[in-house]
Design an enzyme around this catalytic site. Structure first.
Site, short mmCIF file in Angstrom:
data_model
loop_
_atom_site.label_atom_id
_atom_site.label_comp_id
_atom_site.label_asym_id
_atom_site.label_seq_id
_atom_site.Cartn_x
_atom_site.Cartn_y
_atom_site.Cartn_z
N GLY A 233 0.84 -1.21 0.00
CA GLY A 233 0.00 0.00 0.00
C GLY A 233 0.87 1.25 0.00
O GLY A 233 1.85 1.31 0.72
N ARG B 264 1.20 -5.07 -5.77
CA ARG B 264 1.21 -6.30 -4.99
C ARG B 264 1.57 -7.41 -5.97
O ARG B 264 1.00 -7.48 -7.06
CB ARG B 264 -0.15 -6.53 -4.33
N ASP C 186 4.46 -4.56 6.41
CA ASP C 186 4.92 -5.87 6.89
C ASP C 186 5.03 -6.91 5.78
O ASP C 186 5.95 -7.73 5.79
CB ASP C 186 4.05 -6.37 8.05
N THR D 160 3.82 2.91 5.60
CA THR D 160 2.41 2.53 5.65
C THR D 160 1.69 3.53 6.53
O THR D 160 2.27 4.02 7.50
CB THR D 160 2.20 1.10 6.22
N ASP E 4 -0.72 2.85 8.43
CA ASP E 4 -1.35 2.17 9.57
C ASP E 4 -0.56 2.22 10.88
O ASP E 4 -1.10 1.93 11.94
CB ASP E 4 -1.59 0.69 9.23
N ASP F 235 1.54 0.10 11.95
CA ASP F 235 1.43 -1.22 12.56
C ASP F 235 2.73 -2.03 12.48
O ASP F 235 2.70 -3.26 12.45
CB ASP F 235 0.29 -2.01 11.87
N ARG G 78 -6.77 -2.23 9.47
CA ARG G 78 -7.41 -3.56 9.53
C ARG G 78 -7.08 -4.28 10.83
O ARG G 78 -7.92 -4.90 11.45
CB ARG G 78 -6.96 -4.41 8.33
P1 ADP Z 1 2.49 -4.13 2.64
O1 ADP Z 1 3.95 -4.14 2.41
O2 ADP Z 1 1.89 -2.77 2.55
O3 ADP Z 1 2.10 -4.88 3.91
P2 ADP Z 1 1.54 -6.43 1.05
O4 ADP Z 1 1.11 -7.23 2.24
O5 ADP Z 1 0.65 -6.43 -0.13
O6 ADP Z 1 1.79 -4.90 1.42
O7 ADP Z 1 2.98 -6.96 0.61
C1 ADP Z 1 3.64 -6.41 -0.50
C2 ADP Z 1 4.24 -7.50 -1.35
O8 ADP Z 1 5.24 -8.21 -0.60
C3 ADP Z 1 3.29 -8.60 -1.79
O9 ADP Z 1 2.56 -8.25 -2.95
C4 ADP Z 1 4.25 -9.75 -2.09
O10 ADP Z 1 4.83 -9.60 -3.37
C5 ADP Z 1 5.33 -9.55 -1.04
N1 ADP Z 1 5.11 -10.47 0.10
C6 ADP Z 1 4.23 -10.34 1.10
N2 ADP Z 1 4.29 -11.40 1.95
C7 ADP Z 1 5.24 -12.23 1.45
C8 ADP Z 1 5.80 -13.49 1.86
N3 ADP Z 1 5.37 -14.12 2.94
N4 ADP Z 1 6.78 -14.02 1.08
C9 ADP Z 1 7.23 -13.39 -0.02
N5 ADP Z 1 6.75 -12.22 -0.46
C10 ADP Z 1 5.79 -11.64 0.26
#
Ligand code: ADP
Length: 328
Positions: free
Chosen positions: A15, A76, A107, A130, A132, A134, A176
């Site tokens: 995000g 993503r 995260d 982010t 959030d 968090d 969330r």
């Molecule tokens: P944010 O970083 O804002 O929390 P996301 O949760 O969408 O956003 O994570 C961003 C990207 O990081 C995901 O689209 C994915 O490509 C990668 N990612 C997230 N979790 C994992 C994981 N457990 N293993 C590998 N890549 C991950």
């Protein structure tokens, strides 16, 4: 000995949040300061897998510090969750002779960094980006302060109309799993009740609290509801419950949604992002890897990725007390 770092890649992922541009700018200019080459990677891990790179110098990041969003774009990437996807990513990094990465995100972005770093022993520094707030190990995340200001400005406007009509307004804010935005913006906007995922108030206590407000002479109430709050299935169900159990008020719902993500970053976020961007390059040059650079008690700190994503979000109990007392 670790390989000397000559070329750094930077990306924004997950995000978006206001201040990401300021962080990229600081990374790029810090690279220029230290005579390192810098490469921007478009669309986060998606662009890494596709080799969608752009060479950046100090002038490439002009007129950016005041802009929300991220000029490198974010995405993503389901493919990056697979080993095959990450292998494609590392091949592109090697081909472009990139020695280290700075990833700016939440995260999920850090989880991806852990996977890539561990599998290929690649130096990575993370910056918390982010709205959030968090992420464990840092007092604030890039974008959080701007989002708070956006929410408070919106609620100030809602208060005007709530007060004119004897209404209860439920205002849903982002978060969330974390109630930080709701709690701080709730205090800052003088909300009567704040509902956060970390504390399940329950519908009956909510109605009892609104009844107490009415008895004490309040003619309208603002209830700030965090997206992840579990009082009802959703905010509209909570509104219906209040309407059915409390006489004398009309209940209205406002979902603030994505306006909270956008806008020109606050000065606090710009300074914070600038400090973190500079510190990310300092950390890489000191040989650090697999850590997030954050700020704790106004000092720059490096925290292992794993510690930033472990456990539940910790809510500040002092703020809860302040909210309880000031909403009397
Ligand atoms: P944010 O970083 O804002 O929390 P996301 O949760 O969408 O956003 O994570 C961003 C990207 O990081 C995901 O689209 C994915 O490509 C990668 N990612 C997230 N979790 C994992 C994981 N457990 N293993 C590998 N890549 C991950």
């Amino acid at each position: 000995m670790a390989k000397a770092i000559k070329k750094v890649g930077v990306l924004t992922s997950g995000g978006d949040s206001p201040g990401m541009n300021a962080a990229i700018r600081a990374v790029v200019r810090s690279c220029a300061y230290h005579n390192l080459e810098c490469v921007g990677i478009y669309r986060g891990y998606e662009g890494l897998i596709e080799g969608d790179f752009v060479s950046l110098n100090a002038r490439s990041v002009k007129n950016l510090i005041n802009r929300g969003g991220t000029f490198l774009k974010s995405a993503r990437s389901p493919e990056f969750r697979t080993k095959e996807g990450r292998k494609l990513a590392i091949d592109h990094l090697k081909k472009a002779k990139i020695d280290a990465l700075v990833v700016i995100g939440g995260d999920g972005t850090f989880r991806g960094a852990i996977a890539l770093g561990e599998e290929f022993n690649f130096p990575i520094i993370g910056l918390p980006g982010t709205i959030d707030n968090d992420i464990n190990g840092t007092d604030f995340t890039i974008g959080y302060d701007t989002a708070l200001n956006t929410v408070v400005e919106a609620i100030d406007k809602i208060r005007d109309t709530a007060h004119s009509h004897n209404r209860i307004f439920l205002v849903e804010v982002m978060g969330r799993d974390a109630g930080d935005i709701a709690l701080s913006a709730g205090i800052g906007s003088g909300a009567e009740v704040i509902l956060i995922p970390e504390q399940n108030m329950g519908r009956d206590r909510l109605v009892a609290s609104l009844k107490r407000n009415k008895k004490s002479g309040k003619t309208s109430s603002i209830v700030v509801v965090s997206e992840g709050d579990k009082v009802g299935k959703n905010i509209f169900e909570v509104a219906e419950y209040i309407e059915n159990n409390l006489d004398g008020y009309e209940v209205r719902v406002t979902v603030l949604g994505h306006v909270q993500r956008g806008g020109s970053p606050s000065c606090r976020d710009r300074v914070f992002a600038s400090r973190l961007g500079v510190s990310a390059i300092d950390a890489l040059l000191k040989g650090e890897s697999n850590v997030m650079v954050g700020i704790k008690d106004n000092k720059v700190v490096s925290v292992p990725f794993i510690e930033t994503i472990e456990g539940e979000n910790e809510i500040d109990t002092e703020l809860i007390r302040v909210a309880d007392i000031t909403s009397i």
